[in-house]
Design an enzyme around this catalytic site. Structure first.
Site, PDB file in Angstrom:
ATOM      1  N   SER A  99     -28.159  14.211  -0.600  1.00 32.84           N
ATOM      2  CA  SER A  99     -29.434  13.778  -0.033  1.00 32.84           C
ATOM      3  C   SER A  99     -29.940  12.462  -0.618  1.00 32.84           C
ATOM      4  O   SER A  99     -30.611  11.698   0.074  1.00 32.84           O
ATOM      5  CB  SER A  99     -30.490  14.869  -0.224  1.00 32.84           C
ATOM      6  OG  SER A  99     -30.190  15.981   0.582  1.00 32.84           O
TER       7      SER A  99
ATOM      8  N   ASP B 298     -29.807  13.937   7.401  1.00 37.26           N
ATOM      9  CA  ASP B 298     -29.070  13.193   6.374  1.00 37.26           C
ATOM     10  C   ASP B 298     -27.632  13.660   6.256  1.00 37.26           C
ATOM     11  O   ASP B 298     -26.759  12.922   5.806  1.00 37.26           O
ATOM     12  CB  ASP B 298     -29.781  13.276   5.012  1.00 37.26           C
ATOM     13  CG  ASP B 298     -30.084  14.696   4.577  1.00 37.26           C
ATOM     14  OD1 ASP B 298     -29.838  15.638   5.350  1.00 37.26           O
ATOM     15  OD2 ASP B 298     -30.580  14.861   3.444  1.00 37.26           O
TER      16      ASP B 298
ATOM     17  N   THR C 173     -34.895  13.073  -0.663  1.00 31.44           N
ATOM     18  CA  THR C 173     -35.150  12.366   0.596  1.00 31.44           C
ATOM     19  C   THR C 173     -36.483  11.635   0.612  1.00 31.44           C
ATOM     20  O   THR C 173     -36.522  10.430   0.894  1.00 31.44           O
ATOM     21  CB  THR C 173     -35.037  13.325   1.787  1.00 31.44           C
ATOM     22  OG1 THR C 173     -33.740  13.936   1.784  1.00 31.44           O
ATOM     23  CG2 THR C 173     -35.247  12.590   3.096  1.00 31.44           C
TER      24      THR C 173
ATOM     25  N   ASP D 142     -32.193  22.488   4.991  1.00 31.82           N
ATOM     26  CA  ASP D 142     -31.041  22.333   4.106  1.00 31.82           C
ATOM     27  C   ASP D 142     -30.929  23.494   3.125  1.00 31.82           C
ATOM     28  O   ASP D 142     -29.856  24.061   2.932  1.00 31.82           O
ATOM     29  CB  ASP D 142     -31.175  21.010   3.347  1.00 31.82           C
ATOM     30  CG  ASP D 142     -30.042  20.759   2.365  1.00 31.82           C
ATOM     31  OD1 ASP D 142     -28.900  20.615   2.813  1.00 31.82           O
ATOM     32  OD2 ASP D 142     -30.302  20.724   1.144  1.00 31.82           O
TER      33      ASP D 142
END
Length: 503
Positions: free
Chosen positions: A90, A318, A143, A275
């Site tokens: 990430s 991502d 992120t 995620d």
């Protein structure tokens, strides 16, 4: 040359060509089409962490209707590799998306030579636009931090928190701060408590939902997080939320209200717990968080309808996480996504609350029959009935898996050991096996507990949206957005960042 040898020769050439296209072309220079229209005044960037094409498709099939993000007129495919590894992380992916620069695994806001790179958010700030950063995980996670921090290691949470205080952005919201007082000693440059620095920089810190919902643009700069942070300073999973919790769509809507002004704004919103749920192979949790992420996107679309000639909205991920497959050998061609509705809690809540309490009350007891009603209550799995007719009925081989996992959980076996990692990924063995059984019976499969290297989908609507069609790298996302904003990226020194942020 015989036909067989010629065919084998051509096949080898084809395989070599495919492999060459998969190799990261770090040394290549590239040109992104320059946008020639009026600069976008309002720019939204939504990043679904771990959200690959399978995650989007599974959420849409679960809902039974098209996701907002999948309805956008521009749809592209994006590669995700890092500068030093094919399967990205990430931090590296966030930096690429934020700045248009490839970097190494774990690095934030820097290129591989550890020179600062300027993010879209910093570009927007320097243009006089307001800037907002929203995430469902901690606001200093990889992120979101890629848009305002410049550190060689993503674990430098204190330094990232200091960078937040010094960013001069207007709005931060979602999860909390992981190490504002440097308790983990990951920083060699301690400047004092980062939360105090944030307040001293003029930010109003809000954690109460009523106070948050009452915020007005006149309140100035804001840092806000939910009162209950379930794990690692992140928002609760959507399926675990209480009425008094602030949702990602609510954070997004308030960000739009707070940022809207005559000079425009840039807003990045991350669905970070997509995620985390995929790391744990929990389909019900990631799907509900993906739907919440999509509801947040709808807030931007509603705004864009009022400002159609001034707005750009970009949606991406991502990387993919978990190696999700829409299909499982055990169900052949069958898909039974309605089965996931029977799961009432995330893997996290079940592990933290149910399993923990169960272990404390049943020490040494490994009779699996005792916990069957609890599994049925929280996940809907049945231990009686015809599994050929009902996907909720546990199959004989799955029962054996559950019994084995239960014993390992009760005996505190190290699920991160090499021989057990492939089965449980370091998570609680019983919880992981339950979600695997439920997901498999629904027609979903997992191949990993980590990220994968498959390309992801990028979608766009509004000004310059057509440039997001096609097949391109994640660094192109930043370059395309900057072009629509009327600026060009470049590498910046740390001193330049400090001077610019202080203006």
């Amino acid at each position: 040359m015989t036909f067989y040898r010629k065919g084998r020769h051509l096949m080898l050439l084809f395989v070599c060509a495919v492999l060459l296209t998969a190799i990261p072309a770090h040394a290549k220079t590239k040109s992104v089409a320059v946008y020639k229209g009026a600069p976008a005044k309002y720019v939204f960037l939504f990043i679904g962490d771990g959200m690959g094409i399978p995650q989007r498709a599974a959420a849409e099939a679960f809902l039974g209707k098209q996701l907002v993000m999948n309805s956008f007129p521009a749809q592209g495919m994006t590669t995700t590799y890092a500068a030093d590894r094919f399967i990205t992380g990430s931090a590296a992916a966030g930096t690429a998306i934020a700045s248009g620069q490839k970097t190494n695994i774990g690095m934030l806001g820097m290129n591989p030579s550890q020179k600062d790179v300027k993010s879209i958010a910093e570009v927007a700030r320097d243009k006089g636009m307001k800037v907002g950063i929203v995430s469902s995980v901690s606001i200093d996670h990889a992120t979101p931090a890629a848009f305002y921090a410049h550190v060689p290691t993503r674990g430098q949470y204190y330094d990232i928190d200091v960078a937040l205080a010094e960013s001069n952005f207007d709005f931060f919201a979602g999860g909390g701060l992981k190490d504002p007082s440097n308790k983990k000693n990951n920083s060699k440059n301690f400047k004092g408590d980062a939360l105090k620095m944030i307040k001293d920089a003029g930010y109003k810190v809000i954690t109460d939902k009523n106070d948050f919902m009452a915020l007005k643009p006149s309140d100035g700069k804001v840092v806000a997080w939910n009162a209950w942070l379930q794990d690692a300073k992140a928002l609760p999973y959507v399926m675990d939320m209480r009425p008094e919790d602030i949702t990602l769509p609510e954070f997004t809507q308030k960000a739009i209200e707070m940022l809207d002004n005559s000079k425009g704004f840039f807003l990045m919103v991350e669905g970070g717990k997509i995620d985390w749920a995929c790391h744990a192979n929990d389909a019900a949790a990631f799907i509900r968080n993906t739907v919440s992420f999509d509801d947040s996107i709808e807030k931007a679309v509603e705004f864009a309808k009022k400002h159609p000639s001034d707005t750009l909205i970009v949606i991406t991920g991502d990387h993919e996480c978990g190696g999700l497959t829409l299909g499982f050998a055990g169900t052949k061609y069958g898909s039974y996504y309605d089965s996931l509705n029977k799961q009432d809690v995330s893997f996290q809540k079940f592990t933290d609350e149910v399993v923990k309490l169960w272990k404390s009350e049943h020490k040494g007891d490994v009779n699996f029959d005792d916990i069957k009603p609890t599994i049925t209550n929280y996940f809907g799995l049945k231990f009686e009935g015809d599994y050929k007719k009902d996907p909720m009925v546990v199959k004989p081989y799955q029962l054996a898996m559950l019994k084995d996992a239960y014993v390992r959980t009760m005996k505190d076996d190290d699920s991160s050991s090499p021989e057990l990692y492939n089965m449980y990924g370091g998570y609680d063995p019983l919880t992981t096996t339950i979600t695997h059984v439920l997901d498999n019976n629904a027609g979903l499969g997992w191949t990993s507990f980590q990220h994968t290297g498959i390309p992801i989908a990028t979608s766009a609507m509004g000004l310059g949206a057509t440039s997001f069609n096609g097949y391109y790298d994640n660094t192109d996302i930043a370059l395309k957005i900057m072009s629509v904003m009327g600026v060009s990226p470049r590498v910046y020194s740390r001193s330049e960042h400090v001077k610019i942020a202080a203006k």
